[in-house]
Scaffold this active site. Structure first.
Site, PDB file in Angstrom:
ATOM      1  N   GLU A  35      -3.569  -8.218  -6.556  1.00 58.73           N
ATOM      2  CA  GLU A  35      -4.945  -8.311  -6.079  1.00 58.73           C
ATOM      3  C   GLU A  35      -5.242  -6.990  -5.375  1.00 58.73           C
ATOM      4  O   GLU A  35      -4.487  -6.585  -4.480  1.00 58.73           O
ATOM      5  CB  GLU A  35      -5.063  -9.482  -5.095  1.00 58.73           C
ATOM      6  CG  GLU A  35      -6.485  -9.734  -4.690  1.00 58.73           C
ATOM      7  CD  GLU A  35      -6.635 -10.935  -3.761  1.00 58.73           C
ATOM      8  OE1 GLU A  35      -5.673 -11.713  -3.603  1.00 58.73           O
ATOM      9  OE2 GLU A  35      -7.725 -11.060  -3.185  1.00 58.73           O
ATOM     10  N   ARG A 260      10.406 -14.628  -3.455  1.00 57.00           N
ATOM     11  CA  ARG A 260       9.858 -13.339  -3.038  1.00 57.00           C
ATOM     12  C   ARG A 260      10.877 -12.605  -2.179  1.00 57.00           C
ATOM     13  O   ARG A 260      11.778 -13.203  -1.593  1.00 57.00           O
ATOM     14  CB  ARG A 260       8.537 -13.506  -2.302  1.00 57.00           C
ATOM     15  CG  ARG A 260       8.583 -14.261  -1.002  1.00 57.00           C
ATOM     16  CD  ARG A 260       7.255 -14.135  -0.236  1.00 57.00           C
ATOM     17  NE  ARG A 260       6.081 -14.356  -1.066  1.00 57.00           N
ATOM     18  CZ  ARG A 260       5.042 -13.504  -1.138  1.00 57.00           C
ATOM     19  NH1 ARG A 260       5.011 -12.410  -0.440  1.00 57.00           N
ATOM     20  NH2 ARG A 260       4.013 -13.789  -1.884  1.00 57.00           N
ATOM     21  N   LYS A 270       0.169  -8.643   3.274  1.00 59.10           N
ATOM     22  CA  LYS A 270      -0.834  -7.576   3.226  1.00 59.10           C
ATOM     23  C   LYS A 270      -1.795  -7.685   4.399  1.00 59.10           C
ATOM     24  O   LYS A 270      -2.285  -6.673   4.902  1.00 59.10           O
ATOM     25  CB  LYS A 270      -1.608  -7.643   1.907  1.00 59.10           C
ATOM     26  CG  LYS A 270      -0.850  -6.977   0.767  1.00 59.10           C
ATOM     27  CD  LYS A 270      -1.718  -6.814  -0.454  1.00 59.10           C
ATOM     28  CE  LYS A 270      -1.697  -8.085  -1.263  1.00 59.10           C
ATOM     29  NZ  LYS A 270      -2.338  -7.933  -2.579  1.00 59.10           N
TER      30      LYS A 270
HETATM   31  P1  ATP Z   1      -0.921 -11.629  -0.071  1.00 60.49           P
HETATM   32  O1  ATP Z   1       0.251 -11.256   0.792  1.00 60.49           O
HETATM   33  O2  ATP Z   1      -2.143 -10.843   0.219  1.00 60.49           O
HETATM   34  O3  ATP Z   1      -1.128 -13.089  -0.276  1.00 60.49           O
HETATM   35  P2  ATP Z   1       0.544 -10.973  -2.410  1.00 60.49           P
HETATM   36  O4  ATP Z   1       1.583 -10.245  -1.634  1.00 60.49           O
HETATM   37  O5  ATP Z   1       0.870 -12.220  -3.134  1.00 60.49           O
HETATM   38  O6  ATP Z   1      -0.689 -11.200  -1.529  1.00 60.49           O
HETATM   39  P3  ATP Z   1      -0.578  -9.919  -4.829  1.00 60.49           P
HETATM   40  O7  ATP Z   1      -1.394  -8.705  -4.996  1.00 60.49           O
HETATM   41  O8  ATP Z   1      -1.177 -11.210  -5.200  1.00 60.49           O
HETATM   42  O9  ATP Z   1      -0.128  -9.908  -3.348  1.00 60.49           O
HETATM   43  O10 ATP Z   1       0.820  -9.732  -5.533  1.00 60.49           O
HETATM   44  C1  ATP Z   1       0.975  -9.288  -6.844  1.00 60.49           C
HETATM   45  C2  ATP Z   1       2.271  -9.804  -7.381  1.00 60.49           C
HETATM   46  O11 ATP Z   1       3.353  -9.391  -6.574  1.00 60.49           O
HETATM   47  C3  ATP Z   1       2.289 -11.310  -7.399  1.00 60.49           C
HETATM   48  O12 ATP Z   1       2.793 -11.746  -8.641  1.00 60.49           O
HETATM   49  C4  ATP Z   1       3.202 -11.676  -6.284  1.00 60.49           C
HETATM   50  O13 ATP Z   1       3.846 -12.880  -6.544  1.00 60.49           O
HETATM   51  C5  ATP Z   1       4.152 -10.486  -6.230  1.00 60.49           C
HETATM   52  N1  ATP Z   1       4.674 -10.327  -4.879  1.00 60.49           N
HETATM   53  C6  ATP Z   1       3.976 -10.208  -3.747  1.00 60.49           C
HETATM   54  N2  ATP Z   1       4.788 -10.114  -2.679  1.00 60.49           N
HETATM   55  C7  ATP Z   1       6.047 -10.191  -3.152  1.00 60.49           C
HETATM   56  C8  ATP Z   1       7.343 -10.169  -2.543  1.00 60.49           C
HETATM   57  N3  ATP Z   1       7.499 -10.061  -1.222  1.00 60.49           N
HETATM   58  N4  ATP Z   1       8.420 -10.261  -3.345  1.00 60.49           N
HETATM   59  C9  ATP Z   1       8.267 -10.352  -4.674  1.00 60.49           C
HETATM   60  N5  ATP Z   1       7.091 -10.383  -5.307  1.00 60.49           N
HETATM   61  C10 ATP Z   1       5.980 -10.309  -4.558  1.00 60.49           C
HETATM   62 MG    MG Z   2      -1.157 -13.181  -4.004  1.00 57.29          MG
END
Ligand code: ATP
Ligand code: MG
Length: 563
Positions: A35, A260, A270
């Site tokens: 996102e 994650r 974020k």
């Molecule tokens: P937010 O923290 O704002 O909810 P997010 O970290 O999930 O958002 P996205 O932009 O939706 O951010 O993430 C893009 C992709 O990265 C998604 O498929 C998410 O599952 C993956 N992702 C995000 N954070 C992690 C993490 N800490 N470890 C592994 N994958 C991650």
């Molecule tokens: Mg997300």
């Protein structure tokens, strides 16, 4: 066909199984769906390496898709930084760059299809009421009073939502599934809401926007994604993901969840990273203390080290927290091989070599990296006045302190043996400001012809030839392994480490560093790995400490403790 190590992780195992059974005709299409509401961080790197890595291993492709269905807080700056970061990590999406917002019309048509089938309805409850009606994990929900609207009425209302006739919050479109489902996500989830916000790509065209649940799976389907890999918090959304694609009778992707990445001493949300940036706790998204890809890059991390780290930590099915030292370890392993070794004195003490002629200098030869002979040698100027680290001298040496002290002889690396004869102090403060030494001309290159040994070796820089620089030394951004380890009512920012950045001015670097360009990385002998900051100019060189040489610091710290 290349042999794939399916034991590498369970996600690859599932992909291999699908290939064997012919489920997707052997195709593999994954996607990384950020996102665009912030910069990417090391957790995203894990997801990127998994999705692009699977595509690479199985001869498939990985799409980069901006999940830009929420108009608030999404910005072009983030879209650009995300592409830069994925590329920097070494991955290539080819022509497969997509935006969920490009599918708005298609997703709208899907909503119409659900309404026609009697599988979605317009609901006039507000957000609080919807929550109240939804029930809890132990109590079933109650049906909305609007649940049994006719197809015609739903169609009329939904089209008027789309025309912008209604205010925000007055209506939503909901799937009609099961208000008694044990899975709360299946209790008539919201598919569309009214948001009168401009979108960074579609402008004011849409007064309604699909929710994550409605946009994501349908975008996967449109792109014919085979394996939609996401993090564990979406496990409970999978039944809805499947229900929507089945109900719409469209291409069906397989959602797979993995754990994650969490790191000690680090926050990864974020929202929190944004708060640190916007409230000025750090100097921007690319502050070298941030866990963002751009922060790691500025700090001096290599993409290879980040990818190696992602490989080493593997892919788990259950949440866990990885030690940040593992990330640093991967970095050291990489820089150890590739970073040229140079001499830099961070906390200088002046040494005058009294028997070395004034105005004379000579070239000393030094190897650039003993781990790799192909990196060659360089020459370093030596002269009558040099700097050594303050820590490499002790007026009253503690036991096991083998470096310089009055009357003792040590080696200046690759140069000569010197002996300290006199300590000069500031009369007012008593601080040691200069050492008076002599050198043995018979020890050139740092070895004695008569076989005489010394136990200590110091790095040094010729005063006359030194490059003066600012060096920024970083420590963990948080003081606690778990930044959420707080007393009742505390805020994660209370755990910020006040000493996470130390700026050292007046550091003395060897002459060869005068041409170092931003992004270049070096090992400063005995003190760590350093990289040239983008702020650096030839007049005002600025270096970041990328990572310490842990063992050497450990030794110095021990010596200091005994002093
Ligand atoms: P937010 O923290 O704002 O909810 P997010 O970290 O999930 O958002 P996205 O932009 O939706 O951010 O993430 C893009 C992709 O990265 C998604 O498929 C998410 O599952 C993956 N992702 C995000 N954070 C992690 C993490 N800490 N470890 C592994 N994958 C991650
Ligand atoms: Mg997300």
């Amino acid at each position: 066909m290349t042999q794939i190590d399916t034991s590498a992780d369970f996600v690859r195992g599932m992909v291999a199984d699908d290939n064997k059974s012919g489920r997707f005709d052997g195709r593999v299409i994954t996607r990384f769906p950020p996102e665009p509401n912030g910069y990417l961080h090391i957790g995203h790197a894990k997801s990127i390496c998994l999705n692009f890595g699977i595509a690479e291993d199985f001869g498939g492709v990985c799409h980069l898709r901006f999940d830009d269905t929420n108009p608030t807080r999404e910005e072009v700056e983030f879209v650009e930084s995300i592409q830069e970061d994925v590329r920097w990590l070494g991955w290539d999406w080819g022509d497969n760059l997509f935006y969920a917002s490009d599918y708005f019309e298609q997703i709208y048509q899907y909503a119409i299809r659900l309404i026609e089938k009697g599988s979605a309805y317009v609901c006039d409850l507000n957000a609080d009421e919807i929550r109240e009606y939804r029930g809890t994990l132990t109590e079933p929900g109650k049906p909305s009073p609007y649940r049994d609207r006719s197809v015609a009425e739903n169609m009329d209302l939904f089209q008027r939502m789309r025309q912008g006739e209604f205010d925000e919050g007055s209506h939503v479109l909901r799937a009609k599934i099961d208000m008694a489902s044990p899975n709360l996500n299946m209790r008539d989830p919201v598919l569309y809401r009214i948001l009168k916000e401009s979108h960074h790509r579609t402008g004011d065209e849409w007064p309604i926007y699909p929710t994550y649940d409605f946009a994501h799976g349908q975008s996967d389907s449109i792109e014919r994604i085979t394996h939609s890999v996401c993090t564990l918090e979406f496990e409970n959304h999978r039944p809805l993901y499947d229900w929507l694609q089945d109900e719409l009778e469209i291409y069906h992707s397989q959602q797979i969840e993995f754990a994650r990445l969490n790191l000690t001493y680090t926050v990864m949300s974020k929202r929190r990273l944004m708060e640190l940036v916007e409230s000025g706790y750090v100097n921007g998204w690319d502050d070298p203390r941030m866990p963002t890809i751009s922060g790691l890059r500025r700090r001096g991390y290599t993409p290879e080290a980040v990818r190696e780290f992602c490989d080493r930590i593997g892919v788990a099915r259950r949440d866990n927290t990885v030690e940040i030292s593992q990330l640093e370890h991967a970095l050291r392993d990489d820089l150890n091989k590739r970073a040229p070794r140079v001499m830099a004195v961070l906390d200088p003490l002046k040494v005058v070599i009294e028997n070395y002629p004034e105005g004379q200098s000579e070239e000393i030869t030094s190897v650039n990296n003993p781990e790799d002979n192909t990196m060659g040698e360089r020459s370093i100027p030596f002269s009558r006045v040099v700097y050594i680290e303050k820590d490499d001298f002790r007026e009253e040496p503690p036991p096991k302190f083998y470096r310089l002290s009055p009357g003792r002889e040590v080696r200046l690396k690759d140069a000569y043996y010197i002996t300290c004869n006199e300590v000069v102090k500031d009369e007012a403060t008593g601080e040691i400001i200069e050492l008076r030494c002599t050198y043995d001309p018979e020890t050139k290159g740092g070895t004695s012809a008569d076989g005489r040994k010394v136990r200590g070796t110091s790095h040094w820089v010729s005063a006359e030839h030194a490059v003066e620089a600012e060096v920024r030394v970083y420590d963990h951004l948080f003081m606690k392994e778990d930044p959420d380890d707080l007393p009742e009512g505390g805020d994660f920012k209370d755990n910020l480490n006040p000493e996470s950045l130390k700026v050292l001015k007046g550091c003395k670097l060897e002459q060869s560093l005068k041409d170092a360009r931003p992004g270049e990385r070096f090992q400063f002998l005995r003190t760590g790995y350093f990289s040239v900051d983008p702020d650096s100019t030839p007049r005002n060189p600025v270096f970041n400490r990328t990572v310490a040489l842990r063992d050497t610091w450990g030794r110095m710290d021990r010596a200091r403790g005994q002093g």
